[in-house]
Design an enzyme around this catalytic site. Structure first.
Site, PDB file in Angstrom:
ATOM      1  N   TYR A 231      -5.676   0.426   0.017  1.00 51.54           N
ATOM      2  CA  TYR A 231      -6.330  -0.847   0.306  1.00 51.54           C
ATOM      3  C   TYR A 231      -7.803  -0.788  -0.096  1.00 51.54           C
ATOM      4  CZ  TYR A 231      -2.238  -2.603   2.860  1.00 51.54           C
ATOM      5  OH  TYR A 231      -0.991  -3.060   3.202  1.00 51.54           O
TER       6      TYR A 231
ATOM      7  N   LYS B  87       1.468   1.308  -1.780  1.00 54.13           N
ATOM      8  CA  LYS B  87       1.633  -0.035  -1.221  1.00 54.13           C
ATOM      9  C   LYS B  87       0.295  -0.708  -1.455  1.00 54.13           C
ATOM     10  CE  LYS B  87       3.044  -1.828   3.338  1.00 54.13           C
ATOM     11  NZ  LYS B  87       1.932  -2.622   3.814  1.00 54.13           N
TER      12      LYS B  87
HETATM   13  P1  FBP Z   1       2.007  -7.638   6.427  1.00 52.48           P
HETATM   14  O1  FBP Z   1       3.148  -7.952   5.486  1.00 52.48           O
HETATM   15  O2  FBP Z   1       2.212  -8.266   7.771  1.00 52.48           O
HETATM   16  O3  FBP Z   1       0.678  -7.970   5.794  1.00 52.48           O
HETATM   17  O4  FBP Z   1       2.040  -6.067   6.660  1.00 52.48           O
HETATM   18  C1  FBP Z   1       1.609  -5.178   5.669  1.00 52.48           C
HETATM   19  C2  FBP Z   1       0.502  -4.280   6.202  1.00 52.48           C
HETATM   20  O5  FBP Z   1       0.130  -3.314   5.243  1.00 52.48           O
HETATM   21  C3  FBP Z   1       0.856  -3.566   7.495  1.00 52.48           C
HETATM   22  O6  FBP Z   1       1.539  -2.364   7.252  1.00 52.48           O
HETATM   23  C4  FBP Z   1      -0.481  -3.415   8.137  1.00 52.48           C
HETATM   24  O7  FBP Z   1      -0.435  -3.441   9.517  1.00 52.48           O
HETATM   25  C5  FBP Z   1      -1.232  -4.627   7.685  1.00 52.48           C
HETATM   26  O8  FBP Z   1      -0.656  -5.044   6.485  1.00 52.48           O
HETATM   27  C6  FBP Z   1      -2.701  -4.304   7.526  1.00 52.48           C
HETATM   28  O9  FBP Z   1      -3.335  -5.396   6.952  1.00 52.48           O
HETATM   29  P2  FBP Z   1      -4.907  -5.530   6.975  1.00 52.48           P
HETATM   30  O10 FBP Z   1      -5.520  -4.152   6.971  1.00 52.48           O
HETATM   31  O11 FBP Z   1      -5.220  -6.297   5.726  1.00 52.48           O
HETATM   32  O12 FBP Z   1      -5.242  -6.294   8.194  1.00 52.48           O
END
Ligand code: FBP
Length: 251
Positions: free
Chosen positions: A145, A176
């Site tokens: 991320y 991911k």
């Molecule tokens: P979602 O499909 O609900 O976005 O989930 C994916 C995910 O990666 C989860 O594993 C994680 O909890 C969440 O998104 C974290 O999203 P962010 O850091 O953007 O709040």
């Protein structure tokens, strides 16, 4: 290379993500989805090739459960709340690889905030996890991320490919990543990931048409599938939307 066949069907994947209780708090939930048993009922419907839990949820709801449906567990090894989310996030490791295996994990996951000043800590934790998991033949999924002061003012589209490449170079079997906003950028991220496979996260709940269009673009761009949470279990008809996503991933 670690075998991913347990986490995929015909080389493709649809993971149901349910670690948002830690990441966002129960404000993501309502009476229909606050109980992990309701999520497991969705996850075992036959549409998913894995479910993503934190260790506590996995221990109390996944372990000792005799599912009729094959449901691999992807155990998230790090996590954080959104209450201390400064400019440079860091998500500490809270579960070891061996603990995850004891709980029944088929794969482990770890979030790296690419661009955070805490990269060195995350790199260190990730590389130890990667070594131990691969010694035990367990696939490693990197949540790559883009977030932090180092990413500020830079193009998310370009940095998404950087995150994907970083996953390859750090030894992730699957990365991911967030959808960068268009097919071309995602395609470049997939190419940059090389032999590391790519799944795309769902993000906040959106209307079905937008979601399904995004899933189609992701598959066209070369992703092996999706890791979706809120867009499934916040939907009024979780199995209905899962079926529609499945038809795009496995046409
Ligand atoms: P979602 O499909 O609900 O976005 O989930 C994916 C995910 O990666 C989860 O594993 C994680 O909890 C969440 O998104 C974290 O999203 P962010 O850091 O953007 O709040």
């Amino acid at each position: 290379m670690v075998d991913l066949s347990n986490l995929t069907k015909d080389g493709k994947a649809l993971f149901l993500a349910y670690d948002q209780g830690m990441e966002h708090g129960p404000s993501d939930f309502n009476d229909e989805n606050v109980d992990p048993n309701d999520i497991l009922a969705i996850a075992t419907s036959g549409y998913f090739t894995g479910v993503i839990f934190q260790k506590g949820t996995a221990e109390k709801y996944y372990s000792n459960n005799n599912f009729e449906q094959h449901l691999p567990l992807i155990l998230k090894l790090n996590g954080k709340t959104n209450l201390v989310n400064g400019e440079d996030p860091y998500s500490p490791q809270i579960c070891s690889v061996s603990e995850a295996i004891e709980i029944g994990a088929a794969a482990v996951g770890y979030t790296i905030y690419v661009g955070s000043s805490h990269e060195p800590e995350m790199f260190k934790e990730f590389s130890l996890i990667e070594k131990e998991a691969h010694d035990k033949n367990i696939p490693v999924i990197g949540w790559m991320y883009i977030r932090g002061s180092g990413a500020k003012g830079k193009s998310i589209k370009e940095l998404t490919a950087y995150g994907a490449r970083l996953g390859l170079e750090m030894g992730a079997d699957i990365v991911k990543i967030k959808y960068p906003g268009d097919e071309k950028s995602l395609r470049w991220a997939v190419e940059s990931a090389g032999r590391t496979k790519v799944v795309v996260s769902g993000g906040e709940k959106k209307d079905e048409e937008t979601l399904l269009k995004t899933v189609k673009i992701c598959m066209d761009a070369g992703a092996i599938g999706m890791a979706v949470g809120r867009n499934i279990w916040q939907n009024k008809d979780p199995l209905g939307i899962a079926e529609k996503i499945k038809q795009i991933i496995w046409p």
